[in-house]
Design an enzyme around this catalytic site. Sequence first.
Site, PDB file in Angstrom:
ATOM      1  N   ASN A  52       0.823  -1.200   0.000  1.00 61.86           N
ATOM      2  CA  ASN A  52       0.000   0.000   0.000  1.00 61.86           C
ATOM      3  C   ASN A  52       0.863   1.258   0.000  1.00 61.86           C
ATOM      4  O   ASN A  52       2.008   1.250   0.433  1.00 61.86           O
ATOM      5  CB  ASN A  52      -0.902  -0.003   1.228  1.00 61.86           C
ATOM      6  CG  ASN A  52      -0.101  -0.003   2.513  1.00 61.86           C
ATOM      7  OD1 ASN A  52       0.342   1.037   2.983  1.00 61.86           O
ATOM      8  ND2 ASN A  52       0.110  -1.168   3.093  1.00 61.86           N
ATOM      9  N   LYS A 179       0.493   1.135  16.480  1.00 62.46           N
ATOM     10  CA  LYS A 179       0.983   2.368  15.854  1.00 62.46           C
ATOM     11  C   LYS A 179      -0.204   3.186  15.382  1.00 62.46           C
ATOM     12  O   LYS A 179      -1.194   2.655  14.886  1.00 62.46           O
ATOM     13  CB  LYS A 179       1.897   2.048  14.673  1.00 62.46           C
ATOM     14  CG  LYS A 179       2.543   3.282  14.048  1.00 62.46           C
ATOM     15  CD  LYS A 179       3.568   2.902  12.992  1.00 62.46           C
ATOM     16  CE  LYS A 179       2.944   2.559  11.659  1.00 62.46           C
ATOM     17  NZ  LYS A 179       3.945   2.294  10.604  1.00 62.46           N
ATOM     18  N   LYS A 181      -1.432   7.200  13.486  1.00 67.74           N
ATOM     19  CA  LYS A 181      -1.049   8.341  12.665  1.00 67.74           C
ATOM     20  C   LYS A 181      -1.164   9.639  13.458  1.00 67.74           C
ATOM     21  O   LYS A 181      -2.064   9.798  14.295  1.00 67.74           O
ATOM     22  CB  LYS A 181      -1.933   8.422  11.427  1.00 67.74           C
ATOM     23  CG  LYS A 181      -1.912   7.172  10.565  1.00 67.74           C
ATOM     24  CD  LYS A 181      -0.535   6.872  10.011  1.00 67.74           C
ATOM     25  CE  LYS A 181      -0.559   5.661   9.102  1.00 67.74           C
ATOM     26  NZ  LYS A 181       0.781   5.369   8.520  1.00 67.74           N
ATOM     27  N   ASP A 218       3.309   7.854  13.659  1.00 65.03           N
ATOM     28  CA  ASP A 218       3.757   7.928  12.267  1.00 65.03           C
ATOM     29  C   ASP A 218       3.245   9.212  11.629  1.00 65.03           C
ATOM     30  O   ASP A 218       2.045   9.468  11.601  1.00 65.03           O
ATOM     31  CB  ASP A 218       3.217   6.702  11.519  1.00 65.03           C
ATOM     32  CG  ASP A 218       3.717   6.606  10.080  1.00 65.03           C
ATOM     33  OD1 ASP A 218       4.514   7.463   9.659  1.00 65.03           O
ATOM     34  OD2 ASP A 218       3.305   5.660   9.389  1.00 65.03           O
ATOM     35  N   GLU A 244       7.975   8.002  13.793  1.00 64.34           N
ATOM     36  CA  GLU A 244       8.189   7.493  12.435  1.00 64.34           C
ATOM     37  C   GLU A 244       8.044   8.550  11.361  1.00 64.34           C
ATOM     38  O   GLU A 244       7.080   9.320  11.348  1.00 64.34           O
ATOM     39  CB  GLU A 244       7.211   6.351  12.163  1.00 64.34           C
ATOM     40  CG  GLU A 244       7.361   5.738  10.775  1.00 64.34           C
ATOM     41  CD  GLU A 244       6.499   4.501  10.600  1.00 64.34           C
ATOM     42  OE1 GLU A 244       6.092   4.220   9.459  1.00 64.34           O
ATOM     43  OE2 GLU A 244       6.229   3.797  11.592  1.00 64.34           O
ATOM     44  N   GLU A 270      10.699   3.644   4.699  1.00 66.79           N
ATOM     45  CA  GLU A 270       9.723   2.939   3.875  1.00 66.79           C
ATOM     46  C   GLU A 270       9.577   3.543   2.493  1.00 66.79           C
ATOM     47  O   GLU A 270       9.093   2.882   1.567  1.00 66.79           O
ATOM     48  CB  GLU A 270       8.356   2.896   4.560  1.00 66.79           C
ATOM     49  CG  GLU A 270       7.627   4.219   4.591  1.00 66.79           C
ATOM     50  CD  GLU A 270       6.246   4.116   5.219  1.00 66.79           C
ATOM     51  OE1 GLU A 270       5.249   4.315   4.511  1.00 66.79           O
ATOM     52  OE2 GLU A 270       6.171   3.823   6.430  1.00 66.79           O
ATOM     53  N   ASP A 297      10.940  -1.451   2.529  1.00 67.83           N
ATOM     54  CA  ASP A 297       9.951  -2.472   2.181  1.00 67.83           C
ATOM     55  C   ASP A 297      10.419  -3.207   0.924  1.00 67.83           C
ATOM     56  O   ASP A 297      10.464  -2.613  -0.152  1.00 67.83           O
ATOM     57  CB  ASP A 297       8.601  -1.792   1.938  1.00 67.83           C
ATOM     58  CG  ASP A 297       7.471  -2.757   1.631  1.00 67.83           C
ATOM     59  OD1 ASP A 297       7.743  -3.926   1.286  1.00 67.83           O
ATOM     60  OD2 ASP A 297       6.308  -2.351   1.726  1.00 67.83           O
ATOM     61  N   HIS A 327       8.231  -2.080   6.335  1.00 66.23           N
ATOM     62  CA  HIS A 327       6.889  -1.565   6.080  1.00 66.23           C
ATOM     63  C   HIS A 327       6.134  -2.581   5.224  1.00 66.23           C
ATOM     64  O   HIS A 327       6.713  -3.404   4.547  1.00 66.23           O
ATOM     65  CB  HIS A 327       7.018  -0.227   5.334  1.00 66.23           C
ATOM     66  CG  HIS A 327       5.776   0.218   4.637  1.00 66.23           C
ATOM     67  ND1 HIS A 327       5.487  -0.129   3.331  1.00 66.23           N
ATOM     68  CD2 HIS A 327       4.742   0.998   5.043  1.00 66.23           C
ATOM     69  CE1 HIS A 327       4.340   0.424   2.975  1.00 66.23           C
ATOM     70  NE2 HIS A 327       3.872   1.113   3.991  1.00 66.23           N
ATOM     71  N   GLU A 346       5.693  -5.181  10.218  1.00 65.33           N
ATOM     72  CA  GLU A 346       4.448  -4.446  10.382  1.00 65.33           C
ATOM     73  C   GLU A 346       3.262  -5.382  10.141  1.00 65.33           C
ATOM     74  O   GLU A 346       3.392  -6.431   9.513  1.00 65.33           O
ATOM     75  CB  GLU A 346       4.412  -3.281   9.391  1.00 65.33           C
ATOM     76  CG  GLU A 346       3.275  -2.309   9.605  1.00 65.33           C
ATOM     77  CD  GLU A 346       3.443  -1.049   8.771  1.00 65.33           C
ATOM     78  OE1 GLU A 346       2.955   0.005   9.211  1.00 65.33           O
ATOM     79  OE2 GLU A 346       4.048  -1.111   7.679  1.00 65.33           O
TER      80      GLU A 346
END
Length: 393
Positions: A52, A179, A181, A218, A244, A270, A297, A327, A346
């Site tokens: 994603n 985690k 946002k 993050d 993050e 990431e 990632d 990630h 993750e």
Amino acid sequence: MRIVSVKQGIAPIASDIANAYIDFSKMTASIVAVTVEGEGGARATGYGFNSNGRYAQPGLLAERFVPRLLEATEAQVTAPDGKLNPQGAWSAMMKNEKPGGHGERSVAVGVLDMALWDAAAKLEGVPLWRLLADRYNGGQADDAAWVYAAGGYYYPGKGVDALVEEMKRYLGMGYATVKMKIGGAPGTALADALAEDIERIEAVVKLLGGDGSKLAVDVNGRFDLQAALAYAEALAPMKLRWYEEPLDPLDYSTHATLAEHYGPPIATGENLFSMLDARNLIRHGGLRPDRDILQMDPALSYGLCEYLRTLDMLAAHGWSRRRCVPHGGHQFALNIAVGLGLGGNESYPEVFAPFGGFADDVPVVEGRVAMPDIPGVGFEAKNKLYDVFKGLG
């Protein structure tokens, strides 16, 4: 060995969620199926997709990388021991590509690379984590991988109570670290945005028994230095698991300035898509190998072949693999984490279905996931995701 066929498609992963930088209302992913034939006519089909945050790459796949893979000679895709050679296939795909420019082609190549490794392990009849441990880690694989639940996205009408309930669900699933946002209040004065986020963070830390080390936050690269430092000052006493991607991932010198002022762990990487970009981060980003987290990632950065080069580079610069927590929240990175001895992986328990999360009937126990003994990456044991791949025919 020879490549028999390569099929590609596009799968929607649209959602109303948003982070501090983008919304996911039109997000897509590329999916591929690569069929390989080995000695004696044995065949295996490997599957791949992109994580994603990056969109599907049908044009790059169709125009450059799929044709090159299909044109690869048997010598290129066969290792000296007669097994499938993903590195040779990778080199064939990257023929006539100039250095630099790692933004989107790295995603297309990573999708095909994932499928090749899936096929390679299937042809040997072993899980990918076991193949990687045997080839690249002296036969040693971890019993389980540490995982954390990534969520806490912004959603229309979602307040603090809904955020806490979401995190409570993750704890009920067996996760011990979560985690969320932050930084997603565009147009809001810095002081007001910070106050809002501190309220959200404190509510989750309270749910976690007051232990900030069980929470990561993050920013998704949204802050400038002023905002990053203001948040750093407020976050430092909380002793969070990590802070993050507070800054643009390519702004190395500003990362170094932040690291001078923020003592607890920082996580980033990431959105770095090559070994060379990761090396620039290590050289110039001020990160500290005793505490900071690297999140490159493999599915977005040219695949496992490039990720192996990145791990070698990190070792040469004094970094342990245990500082790497990829990630993506997918089975491919989970196999890599277990087989190569990374620091964890993750997980997306509630978003980016069916690509997020791990095999069905594989529980999270006290924040850890044990790998099933399934040949390849294990996509066939994740029914809804396997249904998407079967749609390729």
